[in-house]
Design an enzyme around this catalytic site. Structure first.
Site, PDB file in Angstrom:
ATOM      1  N   ASP A  49      26.616  28.486  38.045  1.00  0.00           N
ATOM      2  CA  ASP A  49      27.152  28.885  36.748  1.00  0.00           C
ATOM      3  C   ASP A  49      28.077  27.855  36.111  1.00  0.00           C
ATOM      4  O   ASP A  49      28.014  27.586  34.914  1.00  0.00           O
ATOM      5  CB  ASP A  49      27.915  30.201  36.959  1.00  0.00           C
ATOM      6  CG  ASP A  49      28.596  30.700  35.712  1.00  0.00           C
ATOM      7  OD1 ASP A  49      27.885  30.931  34.728  1.00  0.00           O
ATOM      8  OD2 ASP A  49      29.833  30.838  35.722  1.00  0.00           O
ATOM      9  N   ASP A 107      31.786  26.558  40.232  1.00  0.00           N
ATOM     10  CA  ASP A 107      31.593  27.216  41.527  1.00  0.00           C
ATOM     11  C   ASP A 107      30.099  27.219  41.854  1.00  0.00           C
ATOM     12  O   ASP A 107      29.295  26.649  41.127  1.00  0.00           O
ATOM     13  CB  ASP A 107      32.176  28.637  41.494  1.00  0.00           C
ATOM     14  CG  ASP A 107      31.608  29.460  40.341  1.00  0.00           C
ATOM     15  OD1 ASP A 107      30.782  28.931  39.572  1.00  0.00           O
ATOM     16  OD2 ASP A 107      31.984  30.632  40.205  1.00  0.00           O
ATOM     17  N   TYR A 111      31.899  38.212  35.514  1.00  0.00           N
ATOM     18  CA  TYR A 111      31.029  38.458  34.358  1.00  0.00           C
ATOM     19  C   TYR A 111      30.826  39.948  34.184  1.00  0.00           C
ATOM     20  O   TYR A 111      29.718  40.452  34.096  1.00  0.00           O
ATOM     21  CB  TYR A 111      29.709  37.678  34.472  1.00  0.00           C
ATOM     22  CG  TYR A 111      29.985  36.200  34.327  1.00  0.00           C
ATOM     23  CD1 TYR A 111      30.236  35.650  33.078  1.00  0.00           C
ATOM     24  CD2 TYR A 111      30.076  35.379  35.441  1.00  0.00           C
ATOM     25  CE1 TYR A 111      30.553  34.308  32.939  1.00  0.00           C
ATOM     26  CE2 TYR A 111      30.395  34.024  35.303  1.00  0.00           C
ATOM     27  CZ  TYR A 111      30.629  33.512  34.048  1.00  0.00           C
ATOM     28  OH  TYR A 111      30.943  32.196  33.899  1.00  0.00           O
ATOM     29  N   GLU A 141      37.009  23.394  33.282  1.00  0.00           N
ATOM     30  CA  GLU A 141      35.754  23.772  33.941  1.00  0.00           C
ATOM     31  C   GLU A 141      34.591  23.758  32.947  1.00  0.00           C
ATOM     32  O   GLU A 141      34.705  24.293  31.853  1.00  0.00           O
ATOM     33  CB  GLU A 141      35.889  25.178  34.552  1.00  0.00           C
ATOM     34  CG  GLU A 141      34.692  25.578  35.400  1.00  0.00           C
ATOM     35  CD  GLU A 141      34.928  26.868  36.207  1.00  0.00           C
ATOM     36  OE1 GLU A 141      35.862  27.619  35.888  1.00  0.00           O
ATOM     37  OE2 GLU A 141      34.156  27.094  37.163  1.00  0.00           O
TER      38      GLU A 141
END
Ligand code: NAG
Length: 494
Positions: free
Chosen positions: A84, A87, A237, A473
């Site tokens: 994703d 990670d 999510y 990120e």
């Protein structure tokens, strides 16, 4: 047009943005190539000989062997797909949204991609191969692979992972309409992109067929995956916005792919559930639905409610509109609350470009009130401003795309990028063995080319720290809409 342009210049001067920093000097073609290459860095599974981001290696080839609930299966093949973000979890809900946006990028702007078109189609295919596996058993849809708690507790290369690769699914008794309908949307949109541009018509038809059955499952067994998988999908999510928008979004993509009246009727009967006209991202598809359906029905009176809501979206985003509800930094970057702000800048820019195409075709302008008339030129101009900011036209003179320009993020929050590659360090680095690489002030050893990070804060400041994941990120859904936006500006550089 001259008048509007000078109006925009006045707004920019008021916002303190000089013409020089506004750019018109970026290499959109280079940025496009890199934005697609990024997806190779996120690949999970067995990598093909054509892999260009070669510091990444095969990983997670047992995915699907460890089931959260083993009443129905021994094991399944869930190898492949995309990690994703920074990670190593495969979150199928946002992964499907990113795939839908990659496919939409190709459908709208693939004709401008030149030699990058095949790379973009490969990026879509990497996801659809995986989604075919995740939906291979009728009555079940795999929603996620990897226990996010175990994963986030470690700083490990995907190639070394020893955290639980738990596979989670939804079913008739534990439904997940958001994740299922978004996968249906991704499969339907991808089938259109492939039908249009690839020679593999049989594969495109297979995707469409699967999209229909997965949509039927999503609609027949209604519910949110929150309820059965809450501890694993929330707060990562979690479905905050409900699943009604994904159902209508799935139907809209199926309508575009099939033209069947069934899907049009479905949209008409359920559109009243889609109310957040100003929202668009992995959780809320609302503004995307209105733009997509408006464009499907140009000059058809039936499009009216969708077009009105798409107009409201535009007026909620344009800075000069009296109805504006988003914020802008002094340097001109769009801001909305919630982490990873750059996702909004790229997704909204994409919708603006698509809707600008609609305004051209329909020969109209949007009246936002207060004398603000938004033309297709203005929508494109706002999208370009966002892209130029991302590529370096901002107060720090900093590109937020790794490997683009002179100054870009060096310490992104990304496990694979920040740990030495298998080539440099073949022996295993375990869960906590990665900590020193996480904590060091040194730049990441591997360039995740094309990755766009969460971006600066609202004061146009950026600290470039691995620990500051909200800003440092990258994610697949920041890049996916940007692919289409860059393709457009590559062929319309001024
Ligand atoms: C999912 O859970 C979150 C957090 O508990 C909640 O805010 C949200 O409303 C839930 N969504 C649905 C569709 O039930």
């Amino acid at each position: 047009m001259g008048l509007e342009k000078s109006f925009v210049m006045v707004v920019c001067i008021l916002l303190g943005i000089s013409e020089r920093s506004m750019g018109w000097k970026h290499n959109y073609g280079e940025a496009l190539s890199k934005s697609i290459l990024f997806f190779e860095g996120q690949r999970s599974g067995k990598l093909p000989p054509t892999q260009r981001m070669t510091w990444r290696k095969d990983s997670a080839f047992d995915d699907g062997f460890q089931l959260y609930d083993d009443r129905f299966f021994d094991k399944v093949d869930l190898v492949g797909g995309y990690y994703d973000a920074g990670d190593n979890v495969k979150f199928n809900f946002p992964m499907a949204f990113s795939t839908t946006m990659l496919a939409w990028s190709v459908i709208e702007f693939g004709k401008f991609m030149g030699p990058e078109l095949n790379n973009a189609l490969d990026a879509i295919g990497w996801a659809t191969d995986y989604f075919l596996k995740a939906t291979n058993t009728p009555g079940f849809v795999f929603a996620q692979v990897g226990d996010p708690h175990g994963d986030h507790n470690c700083w490990e290369r995907p190639e070394d992972m020893d955290t639980p690769r738990t596979a989670f699914f939804v079913s008739a008794e534990n439904p997940g309409s958001e994740v299922s309908a978004e996968i249906a949307a991704a499969l339907a949109a991808s089938s259109i992109a492939l039908r249009k541009f690839s020679r593999n018509i049989a594969y495109s038809e297979r995707l469409l067929h699967r999209a229909k059955t997965v949509f039927e499952f999503a609609d027949k067994y209604r519910g949110s995956y929150n309820d059965s998988l809450g501890p694993y999908v929330c707060p990562f999510y979690c479905n905050y916005g409900g699943y009604q928008d994904e159902l209508v979004w799935g139907a809209a993509w199926l309508l575009k792919a099939t033209k069947l009246p069934y899907y049009w009727n479905y949209i008409k009967q359920n559109i009243h559930n889609v109310k957040n006209f100003g929202e668009f991202g992995w959780d809320s598809k609302d503004a995307g639905i209105n733009v997509l359906v408006s464009k499907l029905l140009v000059n058809n009176p039936a499009a009216k409610p969708f077009t009105l809501n798409a107009d409201k979206f535009v007026c909620a985003v344009l800075p000069e509109s009296p109805l504006v509800s988003v914020k802008y930094s002094r340097g001109g970057l769009l801001f909305k609350t919630s982490g990873s702000n750059m996702q909004h800048a790229t997704a909204y820019s994409f919708l603006f470009l698509v809707y600008a195409g609609y305004l051209n075709k329909a020969n109209k302008k949007i009246d936002c009130g207060g004398g603000v008339l938004a033309s297709s030129w203005r929508l494109k101009n706002l999208a370009r401003r966002q892209v130029d900011y991302i590529l370096g036209s901002n107060p720090l003179g900093m590109s937020y795309m790794v490997g683009y320009g002179q100054k870009f993020p060096k310490r992104i929050h990304h496990r694979a990028s920040s740990l030495p590659s298998i080539d440099q360090h073949p022996s295993k680095i375990d869960c906590k063995g990665g900590s020193t690489y996480y904590e060091t002030q040194n730049p990441n050893p591997n360039l995740l080319l094309g990755a766009v990070v969460g971006g600066p804060n609202i004061n146009d400041e950026y600290v470039d720290s691995r620990a500051d994941f909200v800003h440092s990120e990258p994610t697949t859904y920041i890049n996916a809409p940007l692919v289409g936006v860059l393709a457009y500006f590559k062929s319309h550089p001024s």
